[in-house]
Design a protein around this motif. Structure first.
Motif, PDB file in Angstrom:
ATOM      1  N   HIS A 114     -34.317 -32.360 -84.632  1.00 49.90           N
ATOM      2  CA  HIS A 114     -33.817 -30.987 -84.490  1.00 49.90           C
ATOM      3  C   HIS A 114     -34.775 -30.236 -83.579  1.00 49.90           C
ATOM      4  CE1 HIS A 114     -36.758 -30.658 -87.684  1.00 49.90           C
ATOM      5  NE2 HIS A 114     -36.798 -29.353 -87.538  1.00 49.90           N
ATOM      6  N   HIS A 147     -41.102 -30.054 -83.530  1.00 45.68           N
ATOM      7  CA  HIS A 147     -40.472 -31.349 -83.261  1.00 45.68           C
ATOM      8  C   HIS A 147     -40.232 -31.561 -81.760  1.00 45.68           C
ATOM      9  CE1 HIS A 147     -39.712 -32.191 -87.594  1.00 45.68           C
ATOM     10  NE2 HIS A 147     -39.892 -30.887 -87.622  1.00 45.68           N
ATOM     11  N   ASP A 149     -36.322 -32.858 -91.411  1.00 45.80           N
ATOM     12  CA  ASP A 149     -36.775 -31.761 -92.266  1.00 45.80           C
ATOM     13  C   ASP A 149     -35.874 -31.572 -93.492  1.00 45.80           C
ATOM     14  OD1 ASP A 149     -38.808 -31.458 -90.496  1.00 45.80           O
ATOM     15  OD2 ASP A 149     -38.545 -29.309 -90.204  1.00 45.80           O
ATOM     16  N   HIS A 173     -39.979 -30.841 -96.982  1.00 41.78           N
ATOM     17  CA  HIS A 173     -41.208 -30.418 -96.305  1.00 41.78           C
ATOM     18  C   HIS A 173     -42.462 -30.741 -97.129  1.00 41.78           C
ATOM     19  CE1 HIS A 173     -38.214 -28.108 -94.036  1.00 41.78           C
ATOM     20  NE2 HIS A 173     -39.107 -28.042 -93.078  1.00 41.78           N
ATOM     21  N   HIS A 217     -43.155 -34.320 -92.543  1.00 40.59           N
ATOM     22  CA  HIS A 217     -44.059 -33.277 -93.018  1.00 40.59           C
ATOM     23  C   HIS A 217     -44.813 -33.658 -94.298  1.00 40.59           C
ATOM     24  CE1 HIS A 217     -42.888 -30.709 -89.820  1.00 40.59           C
ATOM     25  NE2 HIS A 217     -41.653 -30.538 -90.235  1.00 40.59           N
TER      26      HIS A 217
HETATM   27 ZN   LIG Z   1     -40.314 -29.414 -89.080  1.00 44.48          ZN
END
Ligand SMILES: [Zn+2]
Length: 298
Positions: A137, A142, A229, A232, A276
């Motif tokens: 995304h 990113h 994502d 997270h 993450h």
């Molecule tokens: Zn992210």
């Protein structure tokens, strides 16, 4: 303005965290700095690359906006973590898939202190050898690494694959115009769900951005899902999957996707890469009662 809210929030939080780091916010509890971790998915060589570790304050601006900071602190304390901040790693994956050398996401970029290129130096690959970049995304943590510190293309030989809805959304964002201009000649779009490389298929994960996807990497019977994502924090995203997160463009849809996908991942014992989660972000999801826990791979 509204469309770039999640990225703006990320930047604001990052800035707040850096500003406070010399005063009250403790340093990230996990190590930072360049690192590469090589493993295999079937016959494919896969390398996790660290870009950065961010420490964001627990002020209920990102996690637990409805529940409040003290509820967030209680969940963190239960997991034995510091209650005043949340560590979020920013990591990427390199996959050697036949003739293709593929990077999945690019981190924050050197202009935001991202160290992905330094981590890449610890491998036998160079930026010029990357043939394809697959973007989950278009948030800055990113796609920021698509540019060098000087604002040029970081991966000059690569085709950059971005889902059509996210590419359209990126082009609407005034603060991303410079990035869009530089990478435009490299970009090809795909529909979420499309096959994007010989062993890699995109997987729609709705809610985070208009065209947010994960990537299912398959070799023989071995599989690894880059979940982007979807989650997270390995503590908060799993203990409280229904809590919304400010980073999600559609927070209600994002929470519904998180709950449904985590249940599937746990039921299927799917091995995932979570960009993450603490480096290298590889492991499985276990269902416990009405929530989930992270089981890092050895
Ligand atoms: Zn992210």
């Amino acid at each position: 303005m509204k469309k770039s809210l999640a990225f703006a929030v990320w930047l604001a939080v990052s800035t707040a965290a850096s500003a406070a780091s010399s005063a009250t916010t403790p340093a990230a509890a996990v190590p930072d700095g360049p690192v590469a971790h090589t493993f295999h998915v079937g016959a494919l060589e896969v390398i996790a690359l660290r870009d950065k570790v961010r420490s964001i304050p627990n002020d209920a601006r990102v996690f637990g906006a409805e529940a409040g900071a003290s509820a967030v602190a209680a969940v963190l304390a239960e997991a034995g973590a510091s209650t005043d901040h949340i560590d979020l790693s920013v990591d990427a994956l390199l996959v050697k898939d036949g003739a293709k050398t593929i990077l999945l996401d690019t981190g924050l970029g050197p202009s935001a202190q991202g160290l992905l290129l330094d981590s890449l130096k610890q491998t036998r690959y160079t930026p010029e050898q990357i043939t394809d970049v697959l973007i989950t995304h278009v948030h800055g943590d990113h796609v920021g690494g698509l540019l060098t510190r000087d604002g040029a293309q970081a991966f000059t030989k690569a085709t950059v694959h971005i889902s059509a809805p996210d590419w359209a959304w990126l082009q609407e964002q005034a603060n991303m115009a410079a990035l869009v201009k530089i990478i435009s000649p490299q970009v090809v779009t795909f529909a979420p769900g499309d096959q994007v490389a010989p062993g890699i298929r995109s997987v729609p994960l709705k809610g985070h951005t208009p065209g947010h996807v994960g990537y299912q990497i398959v070799s023989g019977k071995a599989r690894l899902l880059d979940v982007g994502d979807l989650v997270h924090s390995p503590i908060l995203s799993l203990a409280k999957p229904d809590w919304t997160i400010t980073f999600d463009k559609d927070r209600t849809e994002g929470a519904a996707t998180r709950r449904a996908e985590l249940a599937k991942l746990a039921a299927n014992h799917e091995t995932i890469f979570a960009p993450h989660f603490p480096f290298p972000g590889i492991g499985t999801i276990k269902a416990v009662g009405d929530h989930f826990v992270w089981q890092p791979a050895n």
